[in-house]
Design a protein around this motif. Structure first.
Motif, PDB file in Angstrom:
ATOM      1  N   ARG A 113       0.836  -1.200   0.000  1.00 50.05           N
ATOM      2  CA  ARG A 113       0.000   0.000   0.000  1.00 50.05           C
ATOM      3  C   ARG A 113       0.878   1.261   0.000  1.00 50.05           C
ATOM      4  N   GLU A 133      -4.477   5.652 -10.478  1.00 50.55           N
ATOM      5  CA  GLU A 133      -5.204   4.667  -9.673  1.00 50.55           C
ATOM      6  C   GLU A 133      -4.269   3.538  -9.251  1.00 50.55           C
ATOM      7  N   TRP A 143      -7.363  -5.283  -5.556  1.00 52.87           N
ATOM      8  CA  TRP A 143      -7.774  -4.404  -4.473  1.00 52.87           C
ATOM      9  C   TRP A 143      -7.347  -2.986  -4.773  1.00 52.87           C
ATOM     10  N   GLU A 144      -8.311  -2.086  -4.719  1.00 50.89           N
ATOM     11  CA  GLU A 144      -7.969  -0.678  -4.901  1.00 50.89           C
ATOM     12  C   GLU A 144      -7.384  -0.130  -3.603  1.00 50.89           C
ATOM     13  N   THR A 146      -7.109   2.367  -0.911  1.00 52.39           N
ATOM     14  CA  THR A 146      -7.948   3.453  -0.405  1.00 52.39           C
ATOM     15  C   THR A 146      -7.058   4.520   0.219  1.00 52.39           C
ATOM     16  N   GLY A 147      -7.638   5.666   0.454  1.00 50.29           N
ATOM     17  CA  GLY A 147      -6.874   6.763   1.042  1.00 50.29           C
ATOM     18  C   GLY A 147      -5.964   7.436   0.052  1.00 50.29           C
ATOM     19  N   LYS A 149      -7.001   9.749  -2.102  1.00 51.76           N
ATOM     20  CA  LYS A 149      -7.821  10.851  -2.622  1.00 51.76           C
ATOM     21  C   LYS A 149      -6.977  11.996  -3.174  1.00 51.76           C
ATOM     22  N   GLN A 156     -12.792   6.651  -6.107  1.00 55.47           N
ATOM     23  CA  GLN A 156     -12.875   5.943  -4.830  1.00 55.47           C
ATOM     24  C   GLN A 156     -14.071   5.006  -4.919  1.00 55.47           C
ATOM     25  N   ARG A 157     -13.866   3.893  -5.479  1.00 52.47           N
ATOM     26  CA  ARG A 157     -14.979   2.962  -5.636  1.00 52.47           C
ATOM     27  C   ARG A 157     -14.497   1.540  -5.436  1.00 52.47           C
ATOM     28  N   LYS A 158     -15.458   0.703  -5.157  1.00 50.86           N
ATOM     29  CA  LYS A 158     -15.118  -0.704  -5.022  1.00 50.86           C
ATOM     30  C   LYS A 158     -14.821  -1.277  -6.407  1.00 50.86           C
ATOM     31  N   GLU A 165     -11.405  -3.193   2.712  1.00 48.96           N
ATOM     32  CA  GLU A 165     -10.175  -2.463   2.997  1.00 48.96           C
ATOM     33  C   GLU A 165      -9.061  -3.466   3.242  1.00 48.96           C
TER      34      GLU A 165
END
Ligand SMILES: [Zn+2]
Length: 167
Positions: A113, A133, A143-144, A146-147, A149, A156-158, A165
């Motif tokens: 991450r 992205e 897995w995207e 997160t955080g 932004k 920010q989507r599934k 998470e």
């Protein structure tokens, strides 16, 4: 030259739906290809190198990082790419595999991450007008991160039905 294979490829110029930086590990190639298809990305400029995002986040040398940034620059210039997907994956040999994390998948995910965010920040700094992205490819899906932004217009989507998470 001697023709050894016949296949009719599309010859028209194109605008790339995305540039995709990912590892050459064959184990993840099908998941990545299917994910891109599900995302509606039909024309991707694939930048496939050992380590994927690692070449930006923790390059072995300055040349590696510059070379990959140049590949993205060419995708933007030649194919008007507005979106860059940057990926790393579980058990990547360039990180010493899962063994480097003593088999701890959460520790591995945490490390990737931060790597992916660093790669994303470098891309955003170099290409302020593109969407970046970051994704982590595991053996059960993609897995995207997160955080993220702060990465320009990063969605920010599934990305999968089972998205959760990871960190
Ligand atoms: Zn790898």
């Amino acid at each position: 030259m001697r023709k050894v294979f016949h296949f009719d490829s599309p010859a028209d110029p194109y605008v790339a739906d995305a540039a995709v930086l990912c590892c050459f590990d064959h184990r993840i190639s099908t998941a990545v290809r299917k994910f891109l298809k599900k995302q509606g990305i039909e024309r991707a400029d694939m930048i496939i190198v050992a380590g994927g995002a690692k070449t930006l986040a923790s390059p072995r040398n300055d040349f590696e990082q510059d070379f990959i940034l140049e590949q993205v620059r060419m995708s933007v210039r030649l194919h008007q790419t507005k979106r860059v997907m940057v990926m790393s994956h579980s058990d990547c040999a360039t990180y010493g595999g899962l063994a480097h994390f003593k088999g701890d998948r959460q520790a591995e995910a945490d490390h990737h991450r931060s790597e992916l965010l660093r790669a994303g920040e470098l891309l955003t700094a170099n290409f302020p007008d593109i969407s970046v992205e970051p994704y982590f490819v595991k053996f059960d899906g993609i897995w995207e991160v997160t955080g993220a932004k702060h990465l320009k217009s990063a969605p920010q989507r599934k990305v999968a039905d089972t998205a959760r998470e990871i960190a």
